[in-house]
Design a protein around this motif. Structure first.
Motif, PDB file in Angstrom:
ATOM      1  N   GLN A  89       0.616  -1.138   0.124  1.00 50.73           N
ATOM      2  CA  GLN A  89       0.124   0.035   0.082  1.00 50.73           C
ATOM      3  C   GLN A  89       0.929   1.310  -0.071  1.00 50.73           C
ATOM      4  O   GLN A  89       0.587   2.120  -0.809  1.00 50.73           O
ATOM      5  N   GLN A  90       1.788   1.088   0.864  1.00 46.83           N
ATOM      6  CA  GLN A  90       2.669   2.248   1.166  1.00 46.83           C
ATOM      7  C   GLN A  90       3.507   2.549  -0.269  1.00 46.83           C
ATOM      8  O   GLN A  90       3.834   3.658  -0.777  1.00 46.83           O
ATOM      9  N   LEU A  91       4.182   1.475  -0.881  1.00 49.70           N
ATOM     10  CA  LEU A  91       4.661   1.729  -1.919  1.00 49.70           C
ATOM     11  C   LEU A  91       3.898   2.173  -3.269  1.00 49.70           C
ATOM     12  O   LEU A  91       4.541   3.030  -3.893  1.00 49.70           O
ATOM     13  N   LEU A  92       2.675   1.826  -3.353  1.00 53.87           N
ATOM     14  CA  LEU A  92       1.841   2.206  -4.347  1.00 53.87           C
ATOM     15  C   LEU A  92       1.529   3.870  -4.107  1.00 53.87           C
ATOM     16  O   LEU A  92       1.610   4.822  -5.010  1.00 53.87           O
ATOM     17  N   ARG A  93       1.397   4.168  -2.630  1.00 59.14           N
ATOM     18  CA  ARG A  93       1.221   5.578  -2.460  1.00 59.14           C
ATOM     19  C   ARG A  93       2.424   6.446  -2.922  1.00 59.14           C
ATOM     20  O   ARG A  93       2.140   7.564  -3.096  1.00 59.14           O
ATOM     21  N   LYS A  94       3.607   5.855  -2.392  1.00 57.89           N
ATOM     22  CA  LYS A  94       4.835   6.789  -2.830  1.00 57.89           C
ATOM     23  C   LYS A  94       5.068   6.884  -4.399  1.00 57.89           C
ATOM     24  O   LYS A  94       5.464   7.839  -4.879  1.00 57.89           O
ATOM     25  N   LYS A  95       4.714   5.708  -5.212  1.00 52.93           N
ATOM     26  CA  LYS A  95       4.994   5.749  -6.375  1.00 52.93           C
ATOM     27  C   LYS A  95       4.297   6.540  -7.399  1.00 52.93           C
ATOM     28  O   LYS A  95       4.523   7.113  -8.316  1.00 52.93           O
ATOM     29  N   PHE A  96       2.889   6.560  -7.141  1.00 57.78           N
ATOM     30  CA  PHE A  96       1.807   7.161  -7.854  1.00 57.78           C
ATOM     31  C   PHE A  96       1.266   8.544  -7.153  1.00 57.78           C
ATOM     32  O   PHE A  96       0.918   8.416  -6.007  1.00 57.78           O
ATOM     33  N   GLN A  97       1.176   9.646  -8.008  1.00 59.20           N
ATOM     34  CA  GLN A  97       0.451  10.785  -7.709  1.00 59.20           C
ATOM     35  C   GLN A  97      -1.013  10.324  -7.214  1.00 59.20           C
ATOM     36  O   GLN A  97      -1.349  11.270  -6.453  1.00 59.20           O
ATOM     37  N   ARG A  98      -1.709   9.690  -7.873  1.00 58.55           N
ATOM     38  CA  ARG A  98      -3.143   9.715  -7.786  1.00 58.55           C
ATOM     39  C   ARG A  98      -3.681   7.929  -7.848  1.00 58.55           C
ATOM     40  O   ARG A  98      -2.993   7.315  -8.801  1.00 58.55           O
ATOM     41  N   ILE A  99      -4.091   7.579  -6.746  1.00 59.32           N
ATOM     42  CA  ILE A  99      -4.820   6.030  -6.861  1.00 59.32           C
ATOM     43  C   ILE A  99      -6.306   6.258  -6.696  1.00 59.32           C
ATOM     44  O   ILE A  99      -6.819   6.819  -6.126  1.00 59.32           O
ATOM     45  N   ILE A 100      -6.678   5.440  -7.825  1.00 57.25           N
ATOM     46  CA  ILE A 100      -8.002   5.386  -8.078  1.00 57.25           C
ATOM     47  C   ILE A 100      -8.317   3.857  -7.662  1.00 57.25           C
ATOM     48  O   ILE A 100      -7.785   2.834  -8.076  1.00 57.25           O
ATOM     49  N   SER A 101      -9.575   3.682  -7.046  1.00 63.50           N
ATOM     50  CA  SER A 101     -10.045   2.326  -6.888  1.00 63.50           C
ATOM     51  C   SER A 101     -11.304   2.048  -7.394  1.00 63.50           C
ATOM     52  O   SER A 101     -12.249   2.889  -7.595  1.00 63.50           O
ATOM     53  N   LEU A 102     -11.562   0.895  -8.086  1.00 66.61           N
ATOM     54  CA  LEU A 102     -12.716   0.352  -8.578  1.00 66.61           C
ATOM     55  C   LEU A 102     -13.365  -0.518  -7.607  1.00 66.61           C
ATOM     56  O   LEU A 102     -14.425  -1.388  -7.966  1.00 66.61           O
ATOM     57  N   SER A 103     -12.994  -0.697  -6.527  1.00 68.12           N
ATOM     58  CA  SER A 103     -13.484  -1.749  -5.501  1.00 68.12           C
ATOM     59  C   SER A 103     -14.005  -1.311  -4.502  1.00 68.12           C
ATOM     60  O   SER A 103     -13.515  -0.443  -3.704  1.00 68.12           O
ATOM     61  N   PRO A 104     -15.447  -1.600  -4.383  1.00 63.65           N
ATOM     62  CA  PRO A 104     -16.106  -1.116  -3.357  1.00 63.65           C
ATOM     63  C   PRO A 104     -15.798  -1.806  -1.892  1.00 63.65           C
ATOM     64  O   PRO A 104     -16.318  -1.000  -0.857  1.00 63.65           O
ATOM     65  N   VAL A 105     -14.879  -2.607  -1.908  1.00 59.50           N
ATOM     66  CA  VAL A 105     -14.320  -3.026  -0.468  1.00 59.50           C
ATOM     67  C   VAL A 105     -12.904  -3.172  -0.783  1.00 59.50           C
ATOM     68  O   VAL A 105     -12.307  -3.910  -1.507  1.00 59.50           O
ATOM     69  N   PHE A 106     -12.037  -2.452   0.153  1.00 55.21           N
ATOM     70  CA  PHE A 106     -10.625  -2.393   0.354  1.00 55.21           C
ATOM     71  C   PHE A 106     -10.111  -2.334   1.711  1.00 55.21           C
ATOM     72  O   PHE A 106     -10.908  -1.658   2.505  1.00 55.21           O
ATOM     73  N   ASN A 107      -8.994  -2.696   2.070  1.00 53.96           N
ATOM     74  CA  ASN A 107      -8.543  -3.029   3.372  1.00 53.96           C
ATOM     75  C   ASN A 107      -7.956  -1.388   4.047  1.00 53.96           C
ATOM     76  O   ASN A 107      -7.610  -1.287   5.101  1.00 53.96           O
ATOM     77  N   ASN A 108      -7.764  -0.386   3.039  1.00 53.78           N
ATOM     78  CA  ASN A 108      -6.977   0.731   3.696  1.00 53.78           C
ATOM     79  C   ASN A 108      -7.599   1.890   2.425  1.00 53.78           C
ATOM     80  O   ASN A 108      -6.640   2.063   1.699  1.00 53.78           O
ATOM     81  N   TYR A 109      -8.760   2.556   2.598  1.00 51.36           N
ATOM     82  CA  TYR A 109      -8.963   3.561   1.729  1.00 51.36           C
ATOM     83  C   TYR A 109      -8.331   4.931   1.941  1.00 51.36           C
ATOM     84  O   TYR A 109      -8.172   5.936   1.007  1.00 51.36           O
ATOM     85  N   ASP A 110      -7.468   5.109   3.083  1.00 53.05           N
ATOM     86  CA  ASP A 110      -6.513   6.086   3.223  1.00 53.05           C
ATOM     87  C   ASP A 110      -5.617   6.347   2.320  1.00 53.05           C
ATOM     88  O   ASP A 110      -5.139   7.315   1.987  1.00 53.05           O
ATOM     89  N   ILE A 111      -5.210   5.127   1.602  1.00 55.87           N
ATOM     90  CA  ILE A 111      -4.185   5.647   0.472  1.00 55.87           C
ATOM     91  C   ILE A 111      -4.877   5.789  -0.880  1.00 55.87           C
ATOM     92  O   ILE A 111      -4.351   6.056  -1.953  1.00 55.87           O
ATOM     93  N   VAL A 112      -6.313   5.627  -0.988  1.00 55.69           N
ATOM     94  CA  VAL A 112      -7.237   6.038  -2.092  1.00 55.69           C
ATOM     95  C   VAL A 112      -7.533   7.546  -2.278  1.00 55.69           C
ATOM     96  O   VAL A 112      -7.926   8.246  -1.348  1.00 55.69           O
ATOM     97  N   ASP A 113      -7.277   7.946  -3.553  1.00 57.50           N
ATOM     98  CA  ASP A 113      -7.832   9.603  -3.923  1.00 57.50           C
ATOM     99  C   ASP A 113      -9.141   9.465  -4.313  1.00 57.50           C
ATOM    100  O   ASP A 113      -9.801  10.492  -4.002  1.00 57.50           O
ATOM    101  N   VAL A 114      -9.580   8.559  -5.264  1.00 53.96           N
ATOM    102  CA  VAL A 114     -10.924   8.546  -5.879  1.00 53.96           C
ATOM    103  C   VAL A 114     -11.137   7.136  -5.818  1.00 53.96           C
ATOM    104  O   VAL A 114     -10.547   6.174  -6.052  1.00 53.96           O
TER     105      VAL A 114
END
Length: 152
Positions: A89-114
């Motif tokens: 999760q932290q690796l994705l957050r550091k690598k990408f400027q924006r994280i978009i989720s298509l999943s209605p269930v995820f274990n940490n939406y704090d890393i998700v922007d949209v």
């Protein structure tokens, strides 16, 4: 524009996230190119036979190495999975400027922007821009609408 995608699914965890990702790519490929990393069980590669630029990871611990294949110029990542371990999760957050989720269930939406979700009543962190309702649902391309009379 090129967008990274990370999805995760398998025989025991379900294939819905994989099918939704495939449907999304098939519907959006006219507008963007995608670099897909699918965390899957061996043998499920065939699901992605028509998806270009797909890489496969068979153990989530190998995701960091697979992410190295996504150029640094790609700054948006779509995720479709129920969970990822905290390091990834932290690796994705550091690598990408924006994280978009298509999943209605995820274990940490704090890393998700949209988030795009069919759920309208679920609660998400206030920092997440949520687009919810059936108009944001992504259905497998093999789904077909049935008439009301067939539902009885």
């Amino acid at each position: 524009m090129t967008i990274g995608i990370v999805c995760k699914g398998g025989v025991n965890t379900g294939l819905g996230h994989l099918h939704r990702t495939i449907s999304f790519i098939e519907d959006a490929k006219a507008f963007a190119d995608f670099r897909l990393i699918a965390i899957i069980d061996k043998g499920l590669e065939v699901l992605f036979k028509d998806i270009p630029n797909a890489s496969f990871v068979y153990n989530e611990t190998d995701l960091p190495q697979a992410l190295n294949s996504i150029p640094a110029t790609i700054d948006h990542c779509i995720i479709d999975c129920v969970e990822l371990n905290e390091d990834n999760q932290q690796l994705l957050r550091k690598k990408f400027q924006r994280i978009i989720s298509l999943s209605p269930v995820f274990n940490n939406y704090d890393i998700v922007d949209v988030l795009f979700t069919r759920f309208t009543e679920a609660q998400y962190p206030p920092s997440v821009k949520v687009y919810s309702g059936l108009q944001y649902s992504i259905f497998d391309n093999h789904c077909r609408q049935i008439e009301d009379y067939q539902y009885d």
